[in-house]
Design a protein around this motif. Structure first.
Motif, PDB file in Angstrom:
ATOM      1  N   THR A  39     -25.008  35.378 -16.703  1.00  0.00           N
ATOM      2  CA  THR A  39     -24.290  34.433 -15.841  1.00  0.00           C
ATOM      3  C   THR A  39     -24.871  33.035 -15.986  1.00  0.00           C
ATOM      4  N   TYR A  52     -18.126  29.925 -11.039  1.00  0.00           N
ATOM      5  CA  TYR A  52     -19.156  29.747 -10.026  1.00  0.00           C
ATOM      6  C   TYR A  52     -18.871  30.576  -8.768  1.00  0.00           C
ATOM      7  N   HIS A  53     -19.832  31.380  -8.313  1.00  0.00           N
ATOM      8  CA  HIS A  53     -19.738  31.970  -6.989  1.00  0.00           C
ATOM      9  C   HIS A  53     -20.797  31.311  -6.133  1.00  0.00           C
ATOM     10  N   ARG A  54     -20.488  31.035  -4.891  1.00  0.00           N
ATOM     11  CA  ARG A  54     -21.295  30.149  -4.065  1.00  0.00           C
ATOM     12  C   ARG A  54     -22.714  30.666  -3.840  1.00  0.00           C
TER      13      ARG A  54
END
Length: 838
Positions: A39, A52-54
């Motif tokens: 990632t 993007y994941h927060r």
């Protein structure tokens, strides 16, 4: 400087992360962040559109030990909400807690929302996080929002300055010697017997990592040396100052705070609503009148109001506060003078900020008397350079040699703004500040004298180097006039309003070549004919120049009889005073007038006489112009071989003189000559170079025709997408000018593209639309161009047959000229079958 930091706001997330990962091993960074290495690698490579994941990104930013300012930049680059917004999510609040530390501070609470300037906040916070940056000064006009910006930036720095952030209000301090005591008071330091304020403040700050926000330093600017000494003695201290003038001490980083950019009222509602200027107006108006709502119907009015106020936040707030007293339409129609906006705003706002006039007066009163006098005189100008400022501002109390230093003083006070580069600085005033300057000029009783000096300076500029003067550098004169166009217009208006007919005539007679070239024919013709009507007793030369200009304009308007009459009268005057340059101009006009009435032979004779006069005057640029006219006449009637020697001579002279406008004319002519002969590679090269050269100058009538012929060459070369984009650009341009003739040529270009894409019926329909527009213009193509389009039309006829062509053509010809462009847009991109069903 801000320009450098603004570029940082354009970084991608991958660029930001790569910069902070640096030489560290990716596997170690990923492990510390609890993130899969794949990632992290994908984010560093920008390998997907929305990767993007927060939660994962927040963990990574924390593992990289980014400051709040740095983390905010990364979140914006990822398209994610702010840290404060993410903190509202219970699942993320623990992750962002590290960036929500509340360091010791005395910052005043915001009573209204902070709007816009997100990039500036992040860029400034990141700059102030750098240990090498010890002093940043926010400079700008009164009411531009310096204080609000400084407070917002300070709140982004709580995690950096762990020993605290202290706000020091200096608006009421008048003595520079009282600045350090004011800082001590803000820090809460008690007075100590025998210890000076400098000693006490320095002793407290020296071991601490602290940010001081010093607000409103302009009236105590002489405290600079004391602040410099404080910074040297307290190595972990950083100062963020707001001032209308820079401190001018070592280590200072200046950050101009400019008004909001004002959107065009013609933009879609969504874009208007998201504009900071419109958003500020809306929020403040809603505070004054809760019933106020921004709608698609009102947004353009609000944008127009913001433009009237130069985007200045204080002025916008002052006007918005009146929404309870005026309806929005009434505000637009009768908005009070922004200088007079009431002081009945919030009582907790500084008095000087309750009325914009007092805000500006606050800056002016701090100036030396000579600077105040120059400031008032500059109110008559619409932008200026040092030379123009000297011409208008010098007088008994203001020496010419003092002007440069006084301009620097005014710029430092944010009463004028530098907009040019250092090699050729140019200045302007915001409209609201200029209104105040004019009031001061009236109060001094100097308005008429300053306006007269202004008009005299514009006359000197206009008469300095018109293109028919032998030693003139044409493009340089055109560009100078274009830059001062607002000042030129003001001088013309002043000459007319005061009844100075000779001044008006001299201005118009010198300026008509600019109006003709740029193209501003209707404006130029208005002033030339006005000057002729209002001056019965003009000197022969001035009247001859006006008549010459009038005949040129009338020729472009297709008013050949009137052009011929004015040209004949002018020729008699030029011959009487024995001026070969004036005669050359008139023979050019008579040549083109006769080309459309008596035929090419008579026109050729006139052009030869024109060339003889230029040669008699030893004017190389004029000789190039005469060769241009002969070559264009020969190209127009298809005498391509005969035109070649004239084209070559024209090009040689243009290259020898180095005049870019003459060079552009030569490139255009050679390109058109090649296009009509079928030499497409040469046409692409020459026309492409002409367009590039012209765009570096300013759009003229030649720019649009060169672009038209270049798009046609691209079409014939099979570059259909590029050609279509060019025709589309021309249509958009000429829709604003209402030039039916140019519109018709661009639509014929679209027809050529459609034909080559297999949309023959659409091509035939477009030919019909173009014919209607040609008739509306009253003009006809030159014979060689007409023959070119007839060949193109025949290709379409051959493809679909005469009956189908005629049916589609007449449907197009039935479209009224007023609806033609809308109809072309509606049908753009349709296939022939869809189009046939109309």
């Amino acid at each position: 400087m801000p320009d450098d930091h603004s570029r940082a706001g354009c970084e991608t997330l991958a660029e930001i992360l790569s910069r902070h990962v640096g030489g560290r091993k990716q596997i170690d960074v990923a492990r510390n962040a609890g993130l899969p290495r794949a990632t992290l690698n994908r984010w560093l490579r920008s390998a997907s559109d929305a990767p993007y994941h927060r939660e994962g990104l927040l963990r990574l930013l924390a593992a990289l030990q980014l400051s709040r300012a740095q983390a905010s930049r990364a979140l914006r680059a990822a398209g994610l909400p702010t840290i404060d917004a993410l903190a509202a999510d219970p699942e993320l609040s623990a992750l962002v807690a590290r960036w929500r530390v509340r360091a010791p501070n005395n910052l005043p609470a915001d009573l209204t929302s902070f709007i816009g300037r997100e990039d500036e906040v992040t860029n400034l916070a990141e700059q102030l996080s750098d240990p090498a940056v010890r002093l940043v000064a926010l400079t700008g006009a009164g009411g531009s929002g310096k204080t609000r910006l400084s407070l917002r930036v300070a709140r982004e720095l709580f995690d950096v300055f762990t020993d605290g952030v202290t706000f020091v209000a200096l608006a009421n301090v008048r003595d520079p010697g009282q600045v350090l005591p004011a800082i001590g008071a803000a820090l809460g330091l008690a007075e100590t017997a025998g210890a000076s304020p400098a000693v006490r403040v320095t002793a407290w700050l020296a071991p601490r990592h602290t940010l001081l926000v010093l607000d409103n330093l302009e009236q105590v600017i002489d405290c600079g040396p004391a602040l410099a000494a404080l910074l040297r003695s307290a190595p972990r201290l950083t100062i963020l100052a707001t001032s209308r003038v820079p401190l001018a001490i070592s280590g200072e980083h200046r950050w101009p705070v400019r008004p909001f950019t004002v959107p065009s009222p013609d933009l879609p509602f969504e874009k208007l609503a998201s504009s900071p200027a419109v958003e500020l107006f809306t929020q403040r108006a809603r505070a004054a009148d809760p019933a106020f709502t921004l709608t698609a119907a009102t947004a353009s009015d609000v944008a127009a109001l913001c433009a009237r106020l130069d985007g200045l936040p204080l002025a916008i707030e002052l006007v918005a506060a009146r929404i309870g007293d005026f309806s929005l339409p009434d505000l637009v129609a009768t908005v009070p003078d922004p200088l007079d906006l009431a002081s009945d705003g919030p009582r907790d706002v500084a008095l000087r900020h309750r009325a914009l006039r007092e805000t500006i007066a606050w800056s002016e009163r701090l100036l030396p008397i000579t600077a105040q006098q120059l400031f008032a005189s500059l109110g008559v100008l619409h932008g200026f350079d040092e030379s123009l400022a000297a011409g208008v501002g010098k007088g008994p109390s203001v020496a010419a040699e003092a002007i440069p230093e006084l301009l620097a003083t005014l710029a430092d006070a944010s009463l004028i703004e530098r907009v040019g580069d250092d090699s050729a600085p140019h200045y302007r005033m915001l409209a609201t500040i200029r209104e105040y300057a004019l009031e001061r000029l009236d109060a001094l009783g100097e308005h008429e004298a300053a306006a007269a000096r202004h008009a005299s300076a514009m006359l000197a500029l206009a008469e300095d180097a018109p293109p028919y003067v032998p030693k003139a550098t044409r493009a340089g004169w055109f560009q100078h006039i274009d830059r001062e166009r607002a000042n030129i217009d003001a001088a013309l208006d002043w000459a007319q309003s005061t009844g100075d007919s000779l001044l008006l005539a001299r201005l118009a007679s010198a300026l008509w070549p600019y109006w003709l070239e740029y193209p501003l024919g209707r404006i130029g013709y208005h002033w030339v004919t006005t000057a002729l009507e209002h001056a019965d007793d003009l000197p022969a030369r001035v009247r001859a120049e006006l008549l010459t200009g009038a005949s040129h304009f009338e020729l472009t308007f297709n008013s050949h009889d009137l052009a011929y009459a004015h040209a004949t009268e002018a020729l008699a005057l030029w011959q009487k005073i024995n001026d070969p340059v004036g005669q050359a101009h008139i023979f050019a006009t008579l040549g083109w007038a006769r080309a459309t009435t008596d035929g090419p032979r008579e026109a050729f004779t006139m052009f030869q006489r024109q060339l003889e006069q230029w040669q008699a005057a030893d004017n190389e640029l004029g000789i190039a112009a005469g060769l241009n006219d002969i070559a264009m006449l020969l190209i127009a009637i298809g005498e391509f071989d005969t035109a070649l020697p004239y084209l070559r001579q024209q090009r040689e002279i243009a290259q020898r003189t180095g005049d870019p406008l003459s060079q552009s004319h030569a490139l255009h002519n050679i390109g058109l000559h090649a296009l009509l002969r079928g030499d497409i590679p040469t046409a692409l090269r020459e026309l492409g170079e002409a367009v590039t050269t012209l765009e570096a100058l300013r759009p003229t009538f030649l720019t649009t025709t060169s672009k038209l012929y270049l798009a046609t060459a691209q079409c014939l070369a099979g570059q259909l997408d590029t050609a279509e984009a060019g025709y589309r650009e021309l249509l958009k341009l000429h829709e604003r000018t209402g030039d039916h003739w140019q519109q018709s040529l661009a639509i014929l270009g679209h027809a050529a593209v459609a034909h080559r894409r297999g949309q023959a019926e659409r091509a035939a329909w477009l030919c019909g639309v173009a014919t209607t527009l040609q008739h509306a213009s009253g003009l006809s193509p030159m014979p060689a161009v007409q023959a070119f389009y007839e060949r193109e039309t025949q290709l379409v006829v051959d493809q679909i047959g005469p009956d189908a062509f005629a049916a589609a053509f007449f449907r197009g010809a039935a479209v009224p000229a007023s609806e033609a462009l809308a109809a072309v847009r509606i049908t753009a991109g349709r296939e022939s079958a869809e189009f046939h069903s109309r």
